[in-house]
Motif scaffolding. Structure first.
Motif, PDB file in Angstrom:
ATOM      1  N   TYR A   1       0.834  -1.203   0.000  1.00  0.00           N
ATOM      2  CA  TYR A   1       0.000   0.000   0.000  1.00  0.00           C
ATOM      3  C   TYR A   1       0.869   1.254   0.000  1.00  0.00           C
TER       4      TYR A   1
ATOM      5  N   LEU B   1      -0.650   4.806  -1.253  1.00  0.00           N
ATOM      6  CA  LEU B   1      -1.865   4.867  -0.438  1.00  0.00           C
ATOM      7  C   LEU B   1      -1.612   5.314   0.995  1.00  0.00           C
TER       8      LEU B   1
ATOM      9  N   ARG C   1      -8.199   5.489   8.570  1.00  0.00           N
ATOM     10  CA  ARG C   1      -7.947   5.641   7.136  1.00  0.00           C
ATOM     11  C   ARG C   1      -7.398   4.344   6.532  1.00  0.00           C
TER      12      ARG C   1
ATOM     13  N   ILE D   1      -9.041   1.955   3.599  1.00  0.00           N
ATOM     14  CA  ILE D   1      -8.281   1.482   2.432  1.00  0.00           C
ATOM     15  C   ILE D   1      -8.416  -0.035   2.304  1.00  0.00           C
TER      16      ILE D   1
ATOM     17  N   LYS E   1     -10.314  -2.170  -0.665  1.00  0.00           N
ATOM     18  CA  LYS E   1      -9.579  -3.187  -1.420  1.00  0.00           C
ATOM     19  C   LYS E   1     -10.318  -4.520  -1.361  1.00  0.00           C
TER      20      LYS E   1
ATOM     21  N   ILE F   1      -6.306  -0.535  -6.769  1.00  0.00           N
ATOM     22  CA  ILE F   1      -5.425   0.430  -6.102  1.00  0.00           C
ATOM     23  C   ILE F   1      -5.609   1.808  -6.726  1.00  0.00           C
TER      24      ILE F   1
ATOM     25  N   ILE G   1      -8.740   3.362  -5.408  1.00  0.00           N
ATOM     26  CA  ILE G   1      -8.577   3.786  -4.014  1.00  0.00           C
ATOM     27  C   ILE G   1      -7.740   5.055  -3.950  1.00  0.00           C
ATOM     28  N   CYS G   2      -6.698   5.148  -4.765  1.00  0.00           N
ATOM     29  CA  CYS G   2      -5.884   6.379  -4.822  1.00  0.00           C
ATOM     30  C   CYS G   2      -6.753   7.561  -5.232  1.00  0.00           C
TER      31      CYS G   2
ATOM     32  N   GLN H   1      -8.928   8.552  -2.357  1.00  0.00           N
ATOM     33  CA  GLN H   1      -8.168   9.301  -1.340  1.00  0.00           C
ATOM     34  C   GLN H   1      -7.888  10.723  -1.789  1.00  0.00           C
TER      35      GLN H   1
END
Length: 169
Positions: free
Chosen positions: A30, A35, A56, A60, A64, A70, A73-74, A77
């Motif tokens: 991560y 991340l 946080r 994440i 996932k 990924i 998720i990025c 964020q």
């Protein structure tokens, strides 16, 4: 846990991994994927997780597990870091992922129902010494859940046959 005088408690990658039920490799991955940019580093350059980082990281890991990539998720964020102006975009992402997970749950429930049905089928065949027992077994002799699954399988099979016939005409 590392506790320094007059400083908040911090956790190493291994400690946070154990606490989160993840592998240290996953936490490091991560980090490499960008991340964990929110996690401070100690004087040696190692990540020093604080209590406030747990939520946080939990989000994440949950995203996932839900099947988000990924990259997604990025992006999520980054939207979080933009503040309140990105609430609609974040909500849209989460709703879309929720729908995907709900579809997966339905598919998995269907698969589980078939497995339960097949277990029952083979358990009764084993007791009778033959699978032919099911040729004469009336639906009323089946447990309600099994009967329901069998009816659903029969309906799906019938629908598939109809579609096949239409395509071949």
């Amino acid at each position: 846990m590392n506790v320094k005088k007059d400083r908040a408690a911090t956790y190493t990658v291994c400690e946070i991994a154990e606490r989160m039920g993840l592998s240290a490799h996953t936490i490091r991955f991560y980090g490499k994927e960008g991340l964990l940019d929110f996690v401070a580093r100690d004087k040696n350059g190692n990540r020093a997780f604080k209590e406030s980082d747990f939520e946080r990281l939990f989000i994440i890991a949950s995203l996932k597990r839900s099947g988000m990539t990924i990259r997604q998720i990025c992006a999520f964020q980054q939207l979080c870091d933009e503040g309140d102006k990105s609430i609609p975009a974040r909500l849209a992402m989460i709703r879309e992922q929720r729908e995907k997970v709900e579809e997966q749950i339905t598919e998995l429930q269907d698969a589980l129902d078939v497995l339960v049905y097949k277990c029952w089928l083979y358990e009764t065949a084993q007791e009778a010494g033959t699978t032919k027992i099911h040729d004469t077994l009336p639906p009323s002799a089946m447990p309600p859940r099994i009967r329901k699954v069998k009816e659903r399988i029969k309906a799906l099979t019938h629908d598939m046959e109809k579609r096949y016939r239409r395509r071949s005409e």
